[in-house]
Scaffold this motif. Sequence first.
Motif, PDB file in Angstrom:
ATOM      1  N   ALA A  43       8.897  -7.542   1.531  1.00 45.20           N
ATOM      2  CA  ALA A  43       8.321  -8.906   0.489  1.00 45.20           C
ATOM      3  C   ALA A  43       7.458  -9.597   1.217  1.00 45.20           C
ATOM      4  N   LEU A  44       7.665  -9.922   2.378  1.00 45.23           N
ATOM      5  CA  LEU A  44       6.816 -10.628   3.456  1.00 45.23           C
ATOM      6  C   LEU A  44       5.382  -9.736   3.385  1.00 45.23           C
ATOM      7  N   LEU A  45       5.449  -8.389   4.024  1.00 43.95           N
ATOM      8  CA  LEU A  45       4.655  -7.795   4.475  1.00 43.95           C
ATOM      9  C   LEU A  45       3.599  -7.562   3.295  1.00 43.95           C
ATOM     10  N   ARG A  46       3.981  -7.813   1.913  1.00 46.74           N
ATOM     11  CA  ARG A  46       2.862  -7.646   0.870  1.00 46.74           C
ATOM     12  C   ARG A  46       1.628  -8.834   1.211  1.00 46.74           C
ATOM     13  N   GLY A  47       2.009  -9.751   1.793  1.00 46.69           N
ATOM     14  CA  GLY A  47       1.063 -10.619   2.002  1.00 46.69           C
ATOM     15  C   GLY A  47       0.245 -10.677   3.134  1.00 46.69           C
ATOM     16  N   THR A  48       0.480  -9.431   3.943  1.00 46.16           N
ATOM     17  CA  THR A  48      -0.352  -9.051   5.073  1.00 46.16           C
ATOM     18  C   THR A  48      -1.183  -7.869   5.178  1.00 46.16           C
ATOM     19  N   ASN A  49      -1.846  -7.659   6.312  1.00 48.07           N
ATOM     20  CA  ASN A  49      -2.545  -6.241   6.520  1.00 48.07           C
ATOM     21  C   ASN A  49      -1.619  -5.090   7.173  1.00 48.07           C
ATOM     22  N   MET A  50      -0.559  -5.593   7.522  1.00 41.98           N
ATOM     23  CA  MET A  50       0.477  -4.663   8.253  1.00 41.98           C
ATOM     24  C   MET A  50       1.013  -3.512   7.453  1.00 41.98           C
ATOM     25  N   VAL A  51       0.077  -2.557   7.002  1.00 44.07           N
ATOM     26  CA  VAL A  51       0.505  -1.493   6.050  1.00 44.07           C
ATOM     27  C   VAL A  51       1.295  -0.644   6.747  1.00 44.07           C
ATOM     28  N   MET A  55       5.091   0.889   5.673  1.00 45.51           N
ATOM     29  CA  MET A  55       5.420   2.068   5.527  1.00 45.51           C
ATOM     30  C   MET A  55       6.518   2.761   6.334  1.00 45.51           C
ATOM     31  N   ASP A  56       6.726   2.059   7.597  1.00 43.00           N
ATOM     32  CA  ASP A  56       7.851   2.557   8.386  1.00 43.00           C
ATOM     33  C   ASP A  56       9.234   1.934   8.021  1.00 43.00           C
ATOM     34  N   ILE A  57       9.009   0.650   7.475  1.00 43.86           N
ATOM     35  CA  ILE A  57      10.196   0.204   6.818  1.00 43.86           C
ATOM     36  C   ILE A  57      10.684   0.832   5.706  1.00 43.86           C
ATOM     37  N   HIS A  58       9.556   1.235   4.831  1.00 45.41           N
ATOM     38  CA  HIS A  58       9.913   2.160   3.659  1.00 45.41           C
ATOM     39  C   HIS A  58      10.729   3.348   3.796  1.00 45.41           C
ATOM     40  N   LYS A  59      10.050   3.773   4.904  1.00 45.02           N
ATOM     41  CA  LYS A  59      10.676   5.265   5.295  1.00 45.02           C
ATOM     42  C   LYS A  59      12.028   5.114   5.894  1.00 45.02           C
ATOM     43  N   SER A  60      12.433   4.083   6.548  1.00 41.96           N
ATOM     44  CA  SER A  60      13.690   3.919   7.061  1.00 41.96           C
ATOM     45  C   SER A  60      14.698   3.655   6.050  1.00 41.96           C
ATOM     46  N   GLN A  61      14.263   2.668   5.097  1.00 37.90           N
ATOM     47  CA  GLN A  61      15.049   2.306   3.872  1.00 37.90           C
ATOM     48  C   GLN A  61      15.483   3.155   3.032  1.00 37.90           C
ATOM     49  N   ASN A  62      14.500   4.294   2.870  1.00 33.31           N
ATOM     50  CA  ASN A  62      14.714   5.288   1.928  1.00 33.31           C
ATOM     51  C   ASN A  62      14.982   6.623   2.486  1.00 33.31           C
ATOM     52  N   LYS A  63      15.178   6.716   3.857  1.00 27.93           N
ATOM     53  CA  LYS A  63      15.340   7.884   4.656  1.00 27.93           C
ATOM     54  C   LYS A  63      14.480   8.998   4.372  1.00 27.93           C
ATOM     55  N   THR A  64      12.932   8.750   4.208  1.00 31.16           N
ATOM     56  CA  THR A  64      12.114   9.622   3.672  1.00 31.16           C
ATOM     57  C   THR A  64      10.929   9.558   4.570  1.00 31.16           C
ATOM     58  N   ASP A  65      10.234  10.758   4.447  1.00 27.90           N
ATOM     59  CA  ASP A  65       8.845  10.651   5.235  1.00 27.90           C
ATOM     60  C   ASP A  65       7.717  10.271   4.145  1.00 27.90           C
ATOM     61  N   ASP A  66       8.066  10.312   2.917  1.00 31.30           N
ATOM     62  CA  ASP A  66       7.133  10.027   1.920  1.00 31.30           C
ATOM     63  C   ASP A  66       6.868   8.444   1.780  1.00 31.30           C
ATOM     64  N   VAL A  67       5.665   8.094   1.522  1.00 31.12           N
ATOM     65  CA  VAL A  67       5.367   6.730   1.174  1.00 31.12           C
ATOM     66  C   VAL A  67       4.765   6.638  -0.404  1.00 31.12           C
ATOM     67  N   PRO A  68       4.867   5.278  -0.833  1.00 28.35           N
ATOM     68  CA  PRO A  68       4.413   5.176  -2.376  1.00 28.35           C
ATOM     69  C   PRO A  68       2.975   5.187  -2.289  1.00 28.35           C
ATOM     70  N   GLU A  69       2.341   5.766  -3.507  1.00 28.50           N
ATOM     71  CA  GLU A  69       0.889   5.768  -3.540  1.00 28.50           C
ATOM     72  C   GLU A  69       0.366   4.473  -3.172  1.00 28.50           C
ATOM     73  N   ASP A  70       0.808   3.288  -4.015  1.00 29.93           N
ATOM     74  CA  ASP A  70       0.156   1.979  -3.615  1.00 29.93           C
ATOM     75  C   ASP A  70      -0.086   1.690  -2.175  1.00 29.93           C
ATOM     76  N   MET A  71       1.080   1.953  -1.504  1.00 31.54           N
ATOM     77  CA  MET A  71       0.789   1.786   0.096  1.00 31.54           C
ATOM     78  C   MET A  71      -0.206   2.431   0.707  1.00 31.54           C
ATOM     79  N   VAL A  72      -0.446   3.989   0.446  1.00 31.44           N
ATOM     80  CA  VAL A  72      -1.324   4.783   0.788  1.00 31.44           C
ATOM     81  C   VAL A  72      -2.852   4.139   0.654  1.00 31.44           C
ATOM     82  N   LYS A  73      -2.970   3.624  -0.686  1.00 36.97           N
ATOM     83  CA  LYS A  73      -4.184   2.985  -1.367  1.00 36.97           C
ATOM     84  C   LYS A  73      -4.374   1.776  -0.418  1.00 36.97           C
ATOM     85  N   ARG A  74      -3.567   0.772  -0.534  1.00 39.25           N
ATOM     86  CA  ARG A  74      -3.532  -0.505   0.351  1.00 39.25           C
ATOM     87  C   ARG A  74      -4.109  -0.166   1.804  1.00 39.25           C
TER      88      ARG A  74
END
Length: 439
Positions: A43-51, A55-74
């Motif tokens: 939630a905090l990272l949404r207000g920063t440029n530390m994309v 992505m690393d947190i998303h992968k860790s949280q969901n135990k996957t190597d895939d990331v959402p399209e909105d993160m890639v676009k960002r």
Amino acid sequence: MAEHDLTMRMAGHMDCHLVFPLLEFLQERELYADDEILKAKLALLRGTNMVDYAMDIHKSQNKTDDVPEDMVKRRTEVVSRLRALVEATAPIVSFLQNQQLVQELRPDKQYNLHMLQERFQIGPDQIETLYQYAKFQFDCGNYSDAAIYLYQYRALCTNSERSLSALWGKLAAEILMQNWEVALEELNRLKEIIDSKNFSSPLNQLQNRIWLMHWSIFIFFNHENGRNGIIDLFFQDRYLNAIQTNAPHLLRYLATAVVVNKRRRNMLKELIKVIQQEQHSYKDPITEFLECLYVNYDFDGAQQKLIECEKVILNDPFLGKRIEEGNFITVPLRDEFLENARLFIFETYCRIHRCIDIGMLSQKLNMSYDEAELWIMNLVRNSKLDAKIDSVSGTLIMTTNHVNIHEQLIESLKNLNMRTFMLAKNIVEPAQAAQQATR
């Protein structure tokens, strides 16, 4: 102990980047479920440029190597914006990296603006771009470059509001890099501006003071002279009023600083008064410990609160800093707090008792009998405490000579009579001598 966690209250008065170290601490202490902490970070990272970090947190949280399209676009947007800013700031950055040219700058900002425009075709727009570039670097987590560019921007900026914003950013960057000496200088510089600036409203000025105090906690509990600094700042009338108006939870840090700072014991009375005034809006084991001891003289209550104080300190991101020494991990502030708190209990108990059972006192101090006896023995030996230990009966006997108030009053009156006599004599004798001389 999550009920005593102040992270949510503190975060509301901080830049989002300053909250990350707090969440890291809570994650290490396992005060909350790991998934909750990761959600808060995202939630905090949404207000920063530390994309990439997101992505690393998303992968860790969901135990996957895939990331959402909105993160890639960002991420694509961030990279594109970075390239544009690098190109736009190239002339002024090139100038600022040339030390010979920088030395030509003067304290007169108008002269500098004219010189940059005439000789290097660097105008106000390019200078403003430097601010945008510094802020962008900060939002990317590149605090070192951000601090440099913000410092240089303030040297050229003529807009007071922009300059103030840049100073806040510079302070945050120094805190996040743990440059405590420089951070303290920026804090004092910011305080001076806040106290002297004409704000659009008193409420705006109040908010700036509250932000300043929250950010200062990072510095004061890491800088070598920070415990004096927090007492000096927070006890100033305008800042104490701000605490009582909108941030009574800061009393935890002020109370801790007073307890562990033996040289500032004189502030204890004022602190207790404020704690009493704010007890209905804020209290925690640290403030309640002092209230039990100095207001209610409730030694059993103080003993229980002291146990809770230790837990609060261990789980507080600012107070629970750990230091590794070989195979041991210590929490210096916890140890100092407990030592001084036990001394408070001991002194207060001795003040109202003449003969004290060491066994009972050891319970009040949360120590074993042997530990308490050794601790008291060292205290009596190293201080001016007029007491002796009777090992046979297991008691501490206070041998303070109490002054007879009647004898003290009579002695004072004798001194007063003598001083009155000498005063009258010094007035009458010169007058009589002058009178005889005129005859």
